[in-house]
Write an enzyme that holds these catalytic residues in place. Structure first.
Site, PDB file in Angstrom:
ATOM      1  CD1 TRP A 103       5.316  58.180  81.476  1.00 37.91           C
ATOM      2  CD2 TRP A 103       3.269  58.414  82.100  1.00 37.91           C
ATOM      3  NE1 TRP A 103       4.733  58.461  80.277  1.00 37.91           N
ATOM      4  CE2 TRP A 103       3.296  58.586  80.678  1.00 37.91           C
ATOM      5  CE3 TRP A 103       1.906  58.631  82.903  1.00 37.91           C
ATOM      6  CZ2 TRP A 103       2.170  59.005  80.105  1.00 37.91           C
ATOM      7  CZ3 TRP A 103       0.955  58.787  82.063  1.00 37.91           C
ATOM      8  CH2 TRP A 103       0.931  59.164  80.726  1.00 37.91           C
ATOM      9  CG  ASP A 173       4.543  52.404  84.743  1.00 34.89           C
ATOM     10  OD1 ASP A 173       4.239  51.544  83.876  1.00 34.89           O
ATOM     11  OD2 ASP A 173       3.976  53.619  84.707  1.00 34.89           O
ATOM     12  CE  LYS A 197       2.027  54.689  76.294  1.00 30.90           C
ATOM     13  NZ  LYS A 197       2.325  55.034  77.748  1.00 30.90           N
TER      14      LYS A 197
HETATM   15  C1  LIG Z   1       1.549  55.840  78.776  1.00 25.34           C
HETATM   16  C2  LIG Z   1       2.313  55.487  79.964  1.00 25.34           C
HETATM   17  C3  LIG Z   1       1.423  55.398  81.045  1.00 25.34           C
HETATM   18  C4  LIG Z   1      -0.040  55.756  80.923  1.00 25.34           C
HETATM   19  O1  LIG Z   1      -0.823  54.802  80.222  1.00 25.34           O
HETATM   20  P1  LIG Z   1      -2.282  54.826  79.872  1.00 25.34           P
HETATM   21  O2  LIG Z   1      -2.649  53.296  79.550  1.00 25.34           O
HETATM   22  O3  LIG Z   1      -2.707  55.914  79.025  1.00 25.34           O
HETATM   23  O4  LIG Z   1      -3.259  55.013  81.193  1.00 25.34           O
HETATM   24  C5  LIG Z   1       1.880  54.942  82.374  1.00 25.34           C
HETATM   25  N1  LIG Z   1       2.956  54.876  82.547  1.00 25.34           N
HETATM   26  C6  LIG Z   1       3.974  54.916  81.675  1.00 25.34           C
HETATM   27  C7  LIG Z   1       5.506  54.603  81.804  1.00 25.34           C
HETATM   28  C8  LIG Z   1       3.625  55.083  80.339  1.00 25.34           C
HETATM   29  O5  LIG Z   1       4.579  55.241  79.432  1.00 25.34           O
END
Ligand SMILES: *Cc1c(COP(=O)(O)O)cnc(C)c1O
Length: 364
Positions: A103, A173, A197
């Site tokens: 990511w 993030d 998530k």
């Molecule tokens: C799933 C995830 C993303 C991407 O998320 P989307 O909503 O599908 O764009 C980005 N960063 C992390 C850490 C993730 O687990």
């Protein structure tokens, strides 16, 4: 189990608290006397305004978000933020990225389209199985910000300590660890996360941003929708927001407050993770892939000695009512995502199953 549900170990979209789903069900056709479903409601209605206002306030209460931070509900997933962040935060056109897995690597590659991006640390050398020492990195003098992915969902690593950014703004993030434990928001310039998530239904990202970082003077190529000022100045309703996701996330925030907030959540998450990691440490058949110090409380990747055995175990767990344990295609093996909503009994049951599986099948 109640409702014939399985134990869902999906990395995302993922398990939600049963109590929240029940409340959503009970209010589905007539939300609190409004005569309609939240899915049918105008985002400009009083009823919805109350939903979004309470969602923001409950999130502020949970995380202790200071007054000088804006909370925004934005569509496009966490992935949109990979571009939106550099577009909005670049003044000098320079940013420093720490790459610790898929990511942060995606975010790094995307940011390169918008400026000079320095890779100041990486754990690529050992297959992203650890977090590099970030206490004295070569932070660029003119960096507009320093970027991390605080919990790598696929590789299962997490920071024990935030990087020393030498005074630069930290952007994190937190998608797969959002609300899993207390967080000192003031340590960051920006915290963001896709909600699917650890919080709610897919299709929305929460961005928590220090007010002074929100600019109006952006390059003209930046689409109106991709300017944070657009969202901050319009209470996340410049256009139609993801009303349904905002509603369900709001219900989850209320639930988290009710069960004791993030301190209580952290305690439960630590207990759950310990049960699984203790098993992996004693098992001869199953091995965790992350260096102990950097293990995620949320995403637990592990492997057996072969791909064939991995696949057999995944099939066996599925047949026994444990779903989505297949590891991400870029890492293989297995992965148990044990987010906030995964009950402790789910982890205990999984460990019991794996222990018996090992007893019956491991030949040494
Ligand atoms: C799933 C995830 C993303 C991407 O998320 P989307 O909503 O599908 O764009 C980005 N960063 C992390 C850490 C993730 O687990």
């Amino acid at each position: 189990m109640k409702y014939d549900r399985v134990y869902n170990f999906s990395a995302g979209p993922s398990i939600l608290p049963e109590e929240v789903l029940e409340s959503v069900r009970d209010n589905l056709l007539n939300y609190e006397g409004s005569g309609m479903c939240v899915m049918e409601m105008s985002h400009r209605s009083k009823v919805f305004q109350k939903i979004i206002d309470e969602a923001e306030q409950d999130l502020r209460d949970l995380m202790g978000i200071p007054e000088n931070y804006k909370v925004m509900f934005i569509q496009g997933g966490a992935t949109l933020q990979f571009a939106m962040l550099p577009m909005n935060l670049m003044k000098n056109g320079v940013a420093d990225y720490i790459v610790t897995g898929n990511w942060s690597k995606k975010a790094y590659n995307e940011a390169k389209k918008y400026g000079k991006i320095n890779l100041v640390a990486s754990s690529d050398d050992r297959n992203y199985s650890y977090i590099p020492d970030c206490s004295d990195l070569p932070i660029s003098e003119d960096a507009d910000y320093v970027y991390i992915c605080e919990n790598e969902t696929i590789h299962g690593t997490t920071y024990q300590q935030l990087p020393n950014t030498k005074g630069k703004i930290l952007v994190s993030d937190q998608s797969s660890m959002f609300l899993s434990k207390p967080c000192n928001v003031a340590d960051y310039g920006v915290i963001y996360g896709g909600v699917q998530k650890n919080i709610g239904p897919a299709g929305m990202t929460i961005v928590i941003m220090r007010e002074d970082l929100i600019r109006e003077d952006l390059p003209t190529y930046v689409p109106t929708y991709m300017s944070y000022a657009t969202h901050a100045n319009n209470g996340s309703m410049y256009n139609t927001p993801n009303c349904w996701s905002i509603y369900v996330c709001g219900q989850v925030f209320k639930y988290l407050k009710k069960i004791g907030g993030l301190e209580a959540m952290a305690k439960m998450n630590e207990e759950k993770a310990k049960i699984l990691y203790d098993f992996l440490d004693e098992s001869k058949m199953f091995n965790g892939t992350v260096e102990k110090e950097f293990r995620s409380l949320m995403n637990v990747p592990f492997v057996t000695a072969s791909k064939e055995t991995d696949a057999e175990v995944v099939a066996a767990t599925k047949a026994a009512g444990f779903d989505n344990l297949k590891g991400h295609k870029s890492v293989g093996g297995l992965r148990a995502s044990i987010y906030n909503a995964m009950p402790k009994e789910g982890v205990i049951a999984l460990v019991e199953f794996l222990r018996n599986y090992e007893k019956e099948n491991y030949k040494g």
